[in-house]
Design a protein around this motif. Structure first.
Motif, short mmCIF file in Angstrom:
data_model
loop_
_atom_site.label_atom_id
_atom_site.label_comp_id
_atom_site.label_asym_id
_atom_site.label_seq_id
_atom_site.Cartn_x
_atom_site.Cartn_y
_atom_site.Cartn_z
N ASN A 190 3.59 5.96 -7.21
CA ASN A 190 3.07 5.04 -8.08
C ASN A 190 3.62 3.58 -8.10
N LEU A 191 4.31 3.66 -6.89
CA LEU A 191 4.89 2.12 -6.48
C LEU A 191 5.75 1.40 -7.58
N ASP A 192 6.54 2.33 -8.58
CA ASP A 192 7.29 1.79 -9.30
C ASP A 192 8.81 1.56 -8.99
N GLY A 193 9.09 2.04 -7.90
CA GLY A 193 10.32 1.79 -7.26
C GLY A 193 11.64 2.78 -7.75
N LEU A 194 11.09 3.69 -8.52
CA LEU A 194 11.66 4.90 -8.92
C LEU A 194 11.31 6.18 -8.52
N PRO A 195 12.46 7.18 -8.19
CA PRO A 195 12.06 8.61 -7.93
C PRO A 195 11.24 9.29 -9.12
N GLU B 125 17.73 -2.67 1.80
CA GLU B 125 18.84 -1.89 0.91
C GLU B 125 18.48 -2.24 -0.52
N GLN B 126 18.05 -0.99 -1.31
CA GLN B 126 17.91 -1.45 -2.89
C GLN B 126 19.34 -1.67 -3.33
N GLU C 246 7.43 12.99 -7.21
CA GLU C 246 7.38 12.35 -5.89
C GLU C 246 8.60 13.26 -4.92
N LYS C 247 7.92 13.55 -3.91
CA LYS C 247 9.00 14.31 -3.08
C LYS C 247 9.45 13.60 -1.85
N LYS C 248 10.48 14.02 -1.31
CA LYS C 248 11.00 13.60 0.04
C LYS C 248 10.13 14.04 1.06
N VAL D 109 0.64 -1.17 0.10
CA VAL D 109 0.15 0.03 -0.07
C VAL D 109 0.80 1.36 -0.02
N ARG D 110 2.08 1.06 0.51
CA ARG D 110 2.89 2.33 0.38
C ARG D 110 4.38 1.83 0.28
N ARG D 111 5.22 2.83 -0.55
CA ARG D 111 6.46 2.48 -0.58
C ARG D 111 7.23 3.68 -0.46
N PHE D 112 8.46 3.77 0.48
CA PHE D 112 9.27 4.79 0.57
C PHE D 112 10.71 4.57 0.04
#
Length: 108
Positions: free
Chosen positions: A80-85, A106-107, A89-91, A47-50
């Protein structure tokens, strides 16, 4: 001399409690930095990703120094949960409860 120093450091490290070792490890990790990802789930649904998180910290009380029931940090809200900034999309600052279902890694 150098070998003796390494042996003494290793003995000191392994003689510490597990919590002391964990704190030492977090200190090194915080110093070197990470590219962390936090995923929050509802059941088996993401539901959320940071992303691009430096560290995930435990909150402590100011008067009693006791650990609080949540973790916090700063990261980019991956809406948008695509794993890319993305451009929009803001900090942000975020908190997750100890009762939340989340994964922090860790990515690669």
């Amino acid at each position: 001399m150098r070998r003796l120093l390494i042996v003494l450091l290793a003995l000191g490290f392994f003689g510490c409690t597990q919590e002391a070792q964990n704190q030492f490890g977090r200190t090194i990790q915080n110093w070197t930095g990470t590219n962390g990802v936090l995923e929050v789930y509802s059941g088996d649904t993401l539901v959320r990703r940071f992303i691009k998180i430096d560290k995930l910290s435990t909150a402590y009380g100011t008067s009693d120094s006791q650990a609080r029931g949540y973790r916090f940090g700063y990261g980019i809200a991956d809406t948008n949960l695509d794993g890319l900034p993305g451009a929009n999309e803001k900090k942000v600052y975020f908190e997750v409860s100890e009762f939340s279902t989340y994964v922090f890694y860790e990515q690669p």
